[in-house]
Design an enzyme around this catalytic site. Structure first.
Site, short mmCIF file in Angstrom:
data_model
loop_
_atom_site.label_atom_id
_atom_site.label_comp_id
_atom_site.label_asym_id
_atom_site.label_seq_id
_atom_site.Cartn_x
_atom_site.Cartn_y
_atom_site.Cartn_z
N HIS A 153 17.08 -37.78 -6.80
CA HIS A 153 16.36 -38.02 -5.54
C HIS A 153 14.89 -37.63 -5.64
O HIS A 153 14.22 -37.48 -4.63
CB HIS A 153 17.06 -37.28 -4.39
CG HIS A 153 18.47 -37.71 -4.22
ND1 HIS A 153 18.80 -38.92 -3.67
CD2 HIS A 153 19.64 -37.12 -4.60
CE1 HIS A 153 20.13 -39.06 -3.69
NE2 HIS A 153 20.65 -37.98 -4.25
N GLU A 188 17.45 -18.28 -8.10
CA GLU A 188 17.06 -16.91 -8.42
C GLU A 188 16.42 -16.85 -9.83
O GLU A 188 15.43 -16.15 -10.04
CB GLU A 188 18.29 -15.98 -8.32
CG GLU A 188 18.07 -14.55 -8.73
CD GLU A 188 16.94 -13.84 -7.98
OE1 GLU A 188 16.43 -14.34 -6.98
OE2 GLU A 188 16.53 -12.76 -8.46
N ARG A 204 4.74 -0.14 -6.30
CA ARG A 204 4.76 -0.98 -5.10
C ARG A 204 3.68 -2.07 -5.16
O ARG A 204 3.70 -3.00 -4.36
CB ARG A 204 4.54 -0.12 -3.86
CG ARG A 204 5.62 0.94 -3.69
CD ARG A 204 5.24 1.90 -2.61
NE ARG A 204 5.23 1.26 -1.32
CZ ARG A 204 6.24 1.23 -0.48
NH1 ARG A 204 7.36 1.82 -0.81
NH2 ARG A 204 6.15 0.64 0.67
N ASN A 225 -1.50 1.93 6.10
CA ASN A 225 -0.69 0.81 5.61
C ASN A 225 -0.39 -0.09 6.79
O ASN A 225 -0.13 0.41 7.88
CB ASN A 225 0.65 1.30 5.06
CG ASN A 225 0.52 2.03 3.74
OD1 ASN A 225 -0.57 2.09 3.18
ND2 ASN A 225 1.61 2.60 3.26
N GLY A 226 -0.38 -1.39 6.58
CA GLY A 226 -0.05 -2.30 7.67
C GLY A 226 -1.25 -3.15 8.03
O GLY A 226 -2.22 -3.25 7.27
N LYS A 275 5.96 -4.57 -4.29
CA LYS A 275 7.41 -4.36 -4.28
C LYS A 275 8.00 -4.48 -2.88
O LYS A 275 9.06 -5.04 -2.70
CB LYS A 275 7.71 -2.97 -4.86
CG LYS A 275 9.20 -2.63 -4.94
CD LYS A 275 9.92 -3.55 -5.90
CE LYS A 275 11.42 -3.29 -5.96
NZ LYS A 275 12.12 -4.44 -6.58
N LYS A 282 12.57 -15.60 -10.62
CA LYS A 282 12.26 -14.52 -11.56
C LYS A 282 11.24 -14.98 -12.59
O LYS A 282 10.30 -14.27 -12.91
CB LYS A 282 13.57 -14.09 -12.23
CG LYS A 282 13.76 -12.66 -12.44
CD LYS A 282 14.16 -11.78 -11.27
CE LYS A 282 13.57 -12.09 -9.95
NZ LYS A 282 14.19 -11.41 -8.84
N TRP A 298 -3.35 -2.50 -1.26
CA TRP A 298 -3.03 -3.87 -1.68
C TRP A 298 -3.77 -4.76 -0.68
O TRP A 298 -3.45 -4.76 0.51
CB TRP A 298 -1.52 -4.08 -1.60
CG TRP A 298 -1.04 -5.38 -2.16
CD1 TRP A 298 -0.80 -5.69 -3.47
CD2 TRP A 298 -0.70 -6.56 -1.42
NE1 TRP A 298 -0.34 -6.96 -3.59
CE2 TRP A 298 -0.27 -7.53 -2.35
CE3 TRP A 298 -0.72 -6.90 -0.08
CZ2 TRP A 298 0.13 -8.80 -1.97
CZ3 TRP A 298 -0.32 -8.17 0.30
CH2 TRP A 298 0.10 -9.11 -0.65
N GLU A 324 7.74 -15.45 -11.05
CA GLU A 324 7.21 -14.18 -10.56
C GLU A 324 6.59 -13.34 -11.67
O GLU A 324 5.54 -12.72 -11.46
CB GLU A 324 8.41 -13.47 -9.94
CG GLU A 324 8.13 -12.19 -9.29
CD GLU A 324 9.39 -11.62 -8.63
OE1 GLU A 324 10.52 -12.10 -8.87
OE2 GLU A 324 9.23 -10.66 -7.88
N CYS A 375 0.83 -1.21 0.00
CA CYS A 375 0.00 0.00 0.00
C CYS A 375 0.86 1.26 0.00
O CYS A 375 1.99 1.25 0.46
CB CYS A 375 -0.87 0.04 1.24
SG CYS A 375 -1.77 -1.46 1.56
C1 F6R Z 1 11.78 -11.06 -6.14
C2 F6R Z 1 11.58 -10.02 -5.16
C3 F6R Z 1 11.26 -10.41 -3.76
C4 F6R Z 1 12.12 -9.58 -2.79
C5 F6R Z 1 11.72 -9.85 -1.35
C6 F6R Z 1 12.60 -9.12 -0.37
O1 F6R Z 1 12.10 -10.52 -7.37
O2 F6R Z 1 11.67 -8.88 -5.46
O3 F6R Z 1 11.47 -11.76 -3.55
O4 F6R Z 1 13.46 -9.88 -3.01
O5 F6R Z 1 10.39 -9.46 -1.16
O6 F6R Z 1 12.52 -7.75 -0.54
P1 F6R Z 1 13.57 -6.78 0.07
O7 F6R Z 1 14.87 -7.04 -0.60
O8 F6R Z 1 13.05 -5.40 -0.23
O9 F6R Z 1 13.65 -7.06 1.53
#
Ligand code: F6R
Length: 608
Positions: free
Chosen positions: A506, A483, A27, A99-100, A603, A487, A75, A490, A2
């Protein structure tokens, strides 16, 4: 997650609120709303499900010249995305954005039986609670907010207004960021400093447990216990250019392509190839203390966790006397983990606001363990609460999927490891290859991105119909595979999982069939032949393999090969990750998805 904005000054409030919310769009959100007030306290409240553009359309017929107001992007946590659940919430005389999460909202709601609730949200309950104190008439708005917050369990960043006194906004925070922009004859509020750019560079970052009463010309801050706090005005470091697309179609591609520059910023002034040394000032530990470290705990979520895992492989290679444990913050915060006293904790977070990572930081500090932040967002909560820190300095990362932050987090942590190794007296000839290679990485990254951008676009086009993917790697290529898979799932919503090559037999090998493709990372090195044998096993079962390698004599008959040419050896997997990033990006583009704001995600994850 949010977003909050607020404005009180001499300009049009709706204009700032909408443009500010647009800045916070990245975000992630599913509805938005604003309320503004004229001098008599007449409110114009407009909300819309969907995008800010939908809110903008509604505002055309609700255009006002009001000079004060608050706004929000929501959100969904409690209650579906809808207009009625969107903020600002209006209860009695009170308008609130939040927010929260208010954890005890049910209990509070039961106690507020004289209120009728319109939404399913916890936030509306908080608005009612504030109104109940305000109605008693004993309290000015700020005190009513304080009384209410004293009963609240959970996290919040809030902005509150009353239609009885529409020239002030009350803001407060506990676990959810809030920044107050100080302008000329105007005061602005935002949950993220990027919304303030172009209006002011002077900002006050509110701390947890603080409440501020804000008018056009004043900011008065107190703690919840009514102790006055002297506001510290800081300069916002980001600039407008850094939060624009710069000619790219998506922020994600811009951020992938930016990595030669962003990594250079991470390295600036920290790597001395002439003497084979790394200099990290931020951790703030003298050599005598660094020498005592026997154990590293690396804490993060998602990509930050993957970065920690990759860094741990390197740190173990050159600091033989220490153990490294990498933990997922959402799990670790509730584990009864014992941390030895001679430990150092690295707290990894791009945003510096991730709720679980922040909670771990606080728990670890309680145990008397020294904490060091590996953070990007300057002035963020984690950056302010750690004992010392190394900013990665990659600039704002707008796209929800983290790319440039990952690369720099890995290297920043490796540099942290090198700093410890240096202090422990590890021979510099042993560390030098790492340091020299790190210094060469920005240029190696530039070459790879330039050469492979177009070919990877074409490659993605060939695989866009698949629904399943397996990412494979060994050693340092394993966290890289994790990773890469994160990606892909996501942003292109393909079910992608990563396995260590050695784990295939396994269980996961059973998956191999025509519905899956395999993204195999094969760096040249001592485990190359073993990984190749594993690839053979997949091939023998009809696998559809994309191999990414830097092996010059690569001769496996796989479906597609991305053969990168680089002088880097140790960090070849980090370079292969660039291919995985481009691949995920072009898969999402080929599928026509919203690349920068993938569905269901935000985000910065400021709730548990
Ligand atoms: C993946 C992604 C998330 C963040 C995670 C941690 O692309 O962006 O997995 O890496 O939410 O976020 P931060 O680094 O802001 O603590």
């Amino acid at each position: 997650m949010c977003g909050i904005v607020g404005y009180v000054g001499d300009k049009n409030a709706q204009d700032f609120l909408v443009s500010g919310l647009k800045r916070l769009e990245y975000r992630g959100y599913d509805s938005a709303g604003v309320v503004t007030f004229d001098n008599s306290g007449k409110a114009t409240l407009v909300k819309a499900k969907g995008k800010i553009a939908d809110l903008g359309t509604k505002l055309v017929s609700e255009r006002r010249e009001d000079k004060v107001g608050i706004g929000h992007t929501r959100w969904a946590t409690h209650g579906e995305p809808s207009e009625v659940n969107a903020h600002p919430h209006h209860v009695g005389n009170i308008y609130l954005v939040h927010n929260g999460i208010i954890e005890n909202y049910k209990e509070l709601k039961n106690a507020l039986s004289n209120y009728e609730f319109k939404s399913e949200t916890d936030s509306e309950v908080l608005a009612a609670l504030i109104d109940s104190f305000y109605k008693e008439g004993k309290y000015p708005l700020t005190n009513a907010v304080v009384q209410a917050l004293k009963l609240v369990q959970g996290t919040y960043g809030i902005a509150v207004m009353s239609d009885k006194n529409p020239n002030e906004i009350v803001v407060a925070r506990a676990g959810s960021p809030l920044v107050i922009g100080v302008g000329h004859g105007e005061t602005l509020i935002a949950s993220d400093a990027s919304a303030l750019l172009g209006h002011t560079k002077q900002a006050i970052y509110l701390n947890d447990g603080e409440v501020a009463t804000v008018t056009a010309g004043s900011v008065e801050i107190k703690t919840l216990n009514a102790e006055p706090v002297s506001a510290k005005v800081e300069e916002i470091e980001t600039n407008l250019a850094a939060i624009q697309k710069d000619g790219y179609e998506h922020f994600l591609l811009k951020e992938i392509m930016e990595q030669p520059k962003s990594l250079k910023e991470t390295l600036r002034g920290r790597v001395d190839t002439r003497h084979g040394m790394v200099h990290l000032g931020g951790p703030g530990l003298p050599e005598s203390e660094l020498r005592k470290i026997k154990h590293l705990v690396i804490v993060g979520c998602g990509t930050a966790y993957n970065a920690g895992l990759l860094a741990s492989y390197y740190i173990e290679q050159f600091t033989p006397e220490i153990t490294v444990e990498v933990v997922v913050a959402s799990e670790y915060r509730y584990r009864q983990a014992y941390i030895p006293k001679d430990s150092l904790a690295l707290i990894v977070s791009q945003s510096g606001e991730t709720a679980d990572t922040l909670a771990c930081l606080r728990e670890i500090k309680k145990q008397g363990i020294r904490t060091v932040g590996i953070v990007n967002a300057i002035g963020s909560t984690i950056a302010r609460e750690v004992d010392g820190g190394t900013y990665v300095h990659v600039g704002p990362e707008i796209s929800v999927a983290s790319t440039k932050a990952f690369t720099s987090q890995v290297i920043a942590m490796v540099m942290m490891g090198l700093t410890i190794a240096q202090a422990k007296g590890v021979r510099s000839s042993f560390l030098k290859p790492y340091i020299e290679e790190i210094a060469s990485l920005p240029e190696e990254i530039r070459k790879i991105l330039e050469e492979w951008n177009e070919p990877v676009r074409a490659l993605a086009d060939k695989y866009k119909e698949y629904d399943h993917a397996i990412y494979l790697g060994r050693d340092t290529a394993y966290p890289t595979a994790m990773e890469g898979a994160l990606k892909l799932k996501e942003i292109s919503y393909i079910d992608a999982n990563a396995y260590a090559f050695g784990e295939l037999k396994h269980g996961p090998l059973a998956l191999v069939d025509d519905r899956f493709f395999e993204f195999a990372l094969l760096p040249d090195g001592q485990l190359y032949d073993k990984a190749v044998s594993n690839v053979q096993e997949v091939l023998a079962r009809g696998g559809h393999i994309i191999a990414v390698t830097n092996k010059k004599e690569f001769d496996l008959e796989v479906e597609n090969v991305v053969k990168i040419s680089t002088s880097a050896k140790l960090f070849a997997p980090l370079l292969m990750n660039l291919i995985a990033q481009l691949f995920a990006y072009y898969m999402a583009v080929a599928k026509g998805y919203n690349v920068d704001q993938p569905r269901n995600l935000a985000k910065s994850v400021t709730v548990e």
